[in-house]
Design an enzyme around this catalytic site. Sequence first.
Site, PDB file in Angstrom:
ATOM      1  N   ASP A  58      -7.602  -2.210  13.778  1.00 35.38           N
ATOM      2  CA  ASP A  58      -8.993  -2.499  13.391  1.00 35.38           C
ATOM      3  C   ASP A  58      -9.097  -3.800  12.592  1.00 35.38           C
ATOM      4  OD1 ASP A  58      -7.894  -1.829  10.962  1.00 35.38           O
ATOM      5  OD2 ASP A  58      -9.264  -0.170  10.532  1.00 35.38           O
ATOM      6  N   ASP A  81       0.810  -1.215   0.000  1.00 38.74           N
ATOM      7  CA  ASP A  81       0.000   0.000   0.000  1.00 38.74           C
ATOM      8  C   ASP A  81       0.847   1.270   0.000  1.00 38.74           C
ATOM      9  OD1 ASP A  81       0.918  -0.458   2.602  1.00 38.74           O
ATOM     10  OD2 ASP A  81      -1.059  -0.980   3.370  1.00 38.74           O
ATOM     11  N   GLU A 137      -9.695  -1.892   5.141  1.00 37.98           N
ATOM     12  CA  GLU A 137     -10.406  -1.506   6.347  1.00 37.98           C
ATOM     13  C   GLU A 137     -11.707  -2.296   6.481  1.00 37.98           C
ATOM     14  OE1 GLU A 137      -8.439  -0.107   8.091  1.00 37.98           O
ATOM     15  OE2 GLU A 137      -8.061   2.010   7.735  1.00 37.98           O
ATOM     16  N   HIS A 152      -7.249  -4.708   9.946  1.00 37.49           N
ATOM     17  CA  HIS A 152      -6.962  -4.648   8.507  1.00 37.49           C
ATOM     18  C   HIS A 152      -5.682  -5.391   8.150  1.00 37.49           C
ATOM     19  CE1 HIS A 152      -4.762  -0.503   9.129  1.00 37.49           C
ATOM     20  NE2 HIS A 152      -3.879  -1.483   9.195  1.00 37.49           N
TER      21      HIS A 152
HETATM   22  C1  F6R Z   1       1.121  -1.302   6.028  1.00 33.89           C
HETATM   23  C2  F6R Z   1       0.203  -2.388   6.330  1.00 33.89           C
HETATM   24  C3  F6R Z   1      -0.638  -2.354   7.568  1.00 33.89           C
HETATM   25  C4  F6R Z   1       0.212  -2.579   8.831  1.00 33.89           C
HETATM   26  C5  F6R Z   1      -0.679  -2.517  10.070  1.00 33.89           C
HETATM   27  C6  F6R Z   1       0.104  -2.685  11.356  1.00 33.89           C
HETATM   28  O1  F6R Z   1       1.809  -1.557   4.839  1.00 33.89           O
HETATM   29  O2  F6R Z   1       0.106  -3.282   5.570  1.00 33.89           O
HETATM   30  O3  F6R Z   1      -1.622  -3.354   7.461  1.00 33.89           O
HETATM   31  O4  F6R Z   1       0.847  -3.825   8.757  1.00 33.89           O
HETATM   32  O5  F6R Z   1      -1.366  -1.293  10.101  1.00 33.89           O
HETATM   33  O6  F6R Z   1       0.925  -1.577  11.550  1.00 33.89           O
HETATM   34  P1  F6R Z   1       1.952  -1.508  12.796  1.00 33.89           P
HETATM   35  O7  F6R Z   1       2.969  -2.541  12.571  1.00 33.89           O
HETATM   36  O8  F6R Z   1       2.525  -0.119  12.726  1.00 33.89           O
HETATM   37  O9  F6R Z   1       1.130  -1.763  14.015  1.00 33.89           O
END
Ligand code: F6R
Length: 267
Positions: free
Chosen positions: A136, A67, A143, A138
Amino acid sequence: MEVIIRPNAERAARLVARLIARAIQAKPNLVLGLATGRTMERVYGELVALHQHTGLDFSHCTTFNLDEYIGLPKASPFSYHEYMRRQLFSRVNLHPAQTHLPDGMAADLDAECAHYEDLIRAAGGIDLQLLGVGSDGHIGFNEPLSALRSRTRQKALTPATLAQNAPYCGGDPDQMPRRAITMGVGTILEARHCLMLATGQSKAEILARAMEGPITAMVTASALQLHPRCQIIVDEAAAVRLQGQNYYRWIFETEPEWAPYQEDPQL
Ligand code: F6R
């Protein structure tokens, strides 16, 4: 799906890095799906160390990130392009032309999303997709209520995600990009192997819902239950709400697949 519990976040990240390294050694031209976020920083640190100390060779690999924010220039300190440059790309021997992230500044964002899917297809699909999980539930930026067959597309971020990521984006949720381009859940499920890392107590509740609860678009990580080859590596703190903890520990301790890692005090 397999859940593996390691004593702490360092050892969990090290195991993930070792699994990636083994995949690259088995297939030097691996197509590797990458994630960003705080959890992944340790994994990239370990991969850099493996490159520097054991000669782990990325030169034939191709990468696709999950992303990117919409509206941030690539050079912004908060963009995922810049995150990847800092954490990994500038520190290992990946060819820049073989690293890919969606372009959140593209004039035609829908065309960019379709192009990204074409690039993944042209590379032969993703062999190994690295994943984290958001507060959440994801994966990527899929989302709640993202279609479980969704493809790469634009997505509005939830307030929970804006709050989760604001500290790494200048601190103010109101100043953060509100939208992102993300691989879809369907795109992720097509990877031949999915490897998730989740660490810390803040992930315990959502992890239990995702791994052991019903498959639901409200928690897109739960779609991984449908994947035929998915490994979830967690630390003790993230595992506290899992009902199957004892079984998951027993798998690591007894299954021949994990034998190369069982006696290693670093893992
Ligand atoms: C970003 C992504 C997100 C993160 C998730 C956890 O490329 O794919 O799904 O893996 O938001 O983020 P952290 O590791 O910062 O808690």
